[in-house]
Design a protein around this motif. Structure first.
Motif, short mmCIF file in Angstrom:
data_model
loop_
_atom_site.label_atom_id
_atom_site.label_comp_id
_atom_site.label_asym_id
_atom_site.label_seq_id
_atom_site.Cartn_x
_atom_site.Cartn_y
_atom_site.Cartn_z
N LYS A 39 -3.53 4.02 3.42
CA LYS A 39 -4.54 3.10 2.89
C LYS A 39 -5.61 2.91 3.95
O LYS A 39 -5.43 2.12 4.90
CB LYS A 39 -3.92 1.73 2.58
N SER A 72 -4.62 -1.24 -6.50
CA SER A 72 -5.87 -1.99 -6.59
C SER A 72 -6.82 -1.64 -5.44
O SER A 72 -8.02 -1.85 -5.54
CB SER A 72 -5.56 -3.49 -6.58
N ASN A 73 -6.28 -1.08 -4.37
CA ASN A 73 -7.12 -0.63 -3.27
C ASN A 73 -7.11 0.89 -3.27
O ASN A 73 -6.42 1.50 -4.09
CB ASN A 73 -6.56 -1.14 -1.95
N ASP A 84 3.54 -3.09 -0.03
CA ASP A 84 2.27 -3.78 -0.29
C ASP A 84 2.25 -5.16 0.37
O ASP A 84 2.29 -6.19 -0.30
CB ASP A 84 1.99 -3.88 -1.79
N1 LIG Z 1 5.95 3.48 0.80
C1 LIG Z 1 6.02 3.64 -0.52
N2 LIG Z 1 6.98 4.40 -1.07
C2 LIG Z 1 7.05 4.58 -2.41
N3 LIG Z 1 6.20 4.03 -3.29
C3 LIG Z 1 5.20 3.27 -2.80
C4 LIG Z 1 5.06 3.03 -1.41
N4 LIG Z 1 3.97 2.23 -1.23
C5 LIG Z 1 3.47 1.99 -2.44
N5 LIG Z 1 4.20 2.61 -3.40
C6 LIG Z 1 3.97 2.59 -4.85
O1 LIG Z 1 2.58 2.62 -5.10
C7 LIG Z 1 2.17 1.43 -5.79
C8 LIG Z 1 0.80 1.01 -5.26
O2 LIG Z 1 0.89 0.73 -3.89
P1 LIG Z 1 0.51 -0.69 -3.32
O3 LIG Z 1 0.97 -0.73 -1.91
O4 LIG Z 1 1.04 -1.77 -4.23
O5 LIG Z 1 -1.07 -0.60 -3.37
P2 LIG Z 1 -2.21 -1.70 -3.62
O6 LIG Z 1 -2.41 -2.41 -2.30
O7 LIG Z 1 -3.43 -0.94 -3.93
O8 LIG Z 1 -1.71 -2.61 -4.73
C9 LIG Z 1 3.29 0.43 -5.51
O9 LIG Z 1 3.37 -0.56 -6.50
C10 LIG Z 1 4.51 1.32 -5.47
O10 LIG Z 1 4.96 1.61 -6.78
#
Ligand SMILES: Nc1ncnc2c1ncn2[C@@H]1O[C@H](COP(=O)(O)OP(=O)(O)O)[C@@H](O)[C@H]1O
Ligand SMILES: [Mg+2]
Length: 250
Positions: free
Chosen positions: A57, A37-38, A163
């Motif tokens: 991010k 979402s970001n 997240d």
């Molecule tokens: N450190 C990580 N290692 C592996 N997959 C990750 C990691 N961080 C995020 N992801 C994957 O990417 C997706 C999106 O990241 P997320 O941190 O949820 O972003 P947002 O803040 O935009 O929702 C997560 O739901 C997960 O599947």
């Protein structure tokens, strides 16, 4: 402590090595995670011939939210890592705050999940010790977005969480799919860890570090949540004035 097998990333990287690589390595964007979402970028980070995959991010890519101050999500993610590191539970993959191609932001080691795990069944499990620890951790950091997709189960049974941008509000905002232990006594090991956290937040390196990343009120509220857990001795239940489960739940 070894971070174990980050398959798809560099294996057998200690947490210290991972932090050094993430903090000082050359960061190159490889792609964007479209389901995010970001602005969440999949990157490689390279230092002295070693490289690893990571998530970056940038603060600049944060979507404004009505209930969290603008431009603070990356620091909350780093604070979430610091609490995880202080518990010794390794819930959050190594995470740093650093500059990058789109400006300052958070940078977190990529961990490759076992995609065969059924997340719906996993979030309902009552017997998984890693998940139960995560429920305690989420109550401490006041996680407002613990959904199934934010769980990364590894092949060796360990479960990472990701997240953590919407953690550490001063008001109670715990929103999670992990309510199955509500009202149940905290395990002895959790009580031991919470007692240590309480001291570390009050008068130790964790409190000092969190004060660099969060407001004083938010750090005090974190300490108060730990105290409350120790005083009640049970896993908390939904507060009633905030939706208890994130949407979508997975
Ligand atoms: N450190 C990580 N290692 C592996 N997959 C990750 C990691 N961080 C995020 N992801 C994957 O990417 C997706 C999106 O990241 P997320 O941190 O949820 O972003 P947002 O803040 O935009 O929702 C997560 O739901 C997960 O599947
Ligand atoms: Mg997300």
């Amino acid at each position: 402590m070894s971070t174990g097998d980050f398959s798809g990333s560099e294996s057998y990287l200690t947490d210290g090595d991972a932090l050094r690589l993430l903090g000082n390595g050359r960061l190159e964007v490889a792609g964007r995670l479209v389901e995010a979402s970001n602005l969440t970028l999949y990157c490689t980070v390279t230092l002295e011939g070693r490289s690893a995959a990571c998530v970056y991010k940038p603060v600049r890519g944060e979507r404004p939210l009505w209930d969290f101050p603008d431009g603070t999500l990356a620091a909350r993610e780093v604070a979430a890592y610091e609490v995880s590191a202080a518990t010794g539970w390794r819930i959050v993959p190594p995470t740093v705050y650093r500059d990058g191609p789109y400006g300052p932001g958070m940078c977190q080691l990529w961990v490759e999940p076992n995609r065969e795990v059924d997340l719906v069944a996993l979030v309902r499990s009552r017997n998984d010790p890693a998940l139960r620890r995560m429920a305690v951790y989420d109550a401490v950091v006041n996680n407002a977005d613990r959904k199934g997709g934010h769980l990364l189960p590894l092949r060796d049974g360990h479960i990472f969480g990701v997240d953590h941008g919407v953690c550490f509000a001063a008001e109670d905002k715990l929103r999670t799919v992990l309510w199955q232990w509500r009202g149940k006594p905290l395990l002895r090991e959790s009580v031991r860890v919470l007692a240590r956290l309480e001291r570390d937040l009050d008068d130790g390196p964790l409190g000092r570090r969190l004060r660099e990343l969060l407001t004083l009120r938010e750090v005090t509220a974190t300490w108060e949540r730990v105290r409350r857990l120790l005083d009640t001795g049970v896993h908390p239940g939904p507060s009633g004035d905030w939706p208890a489960v994130p949407w979508p739940a997975i």
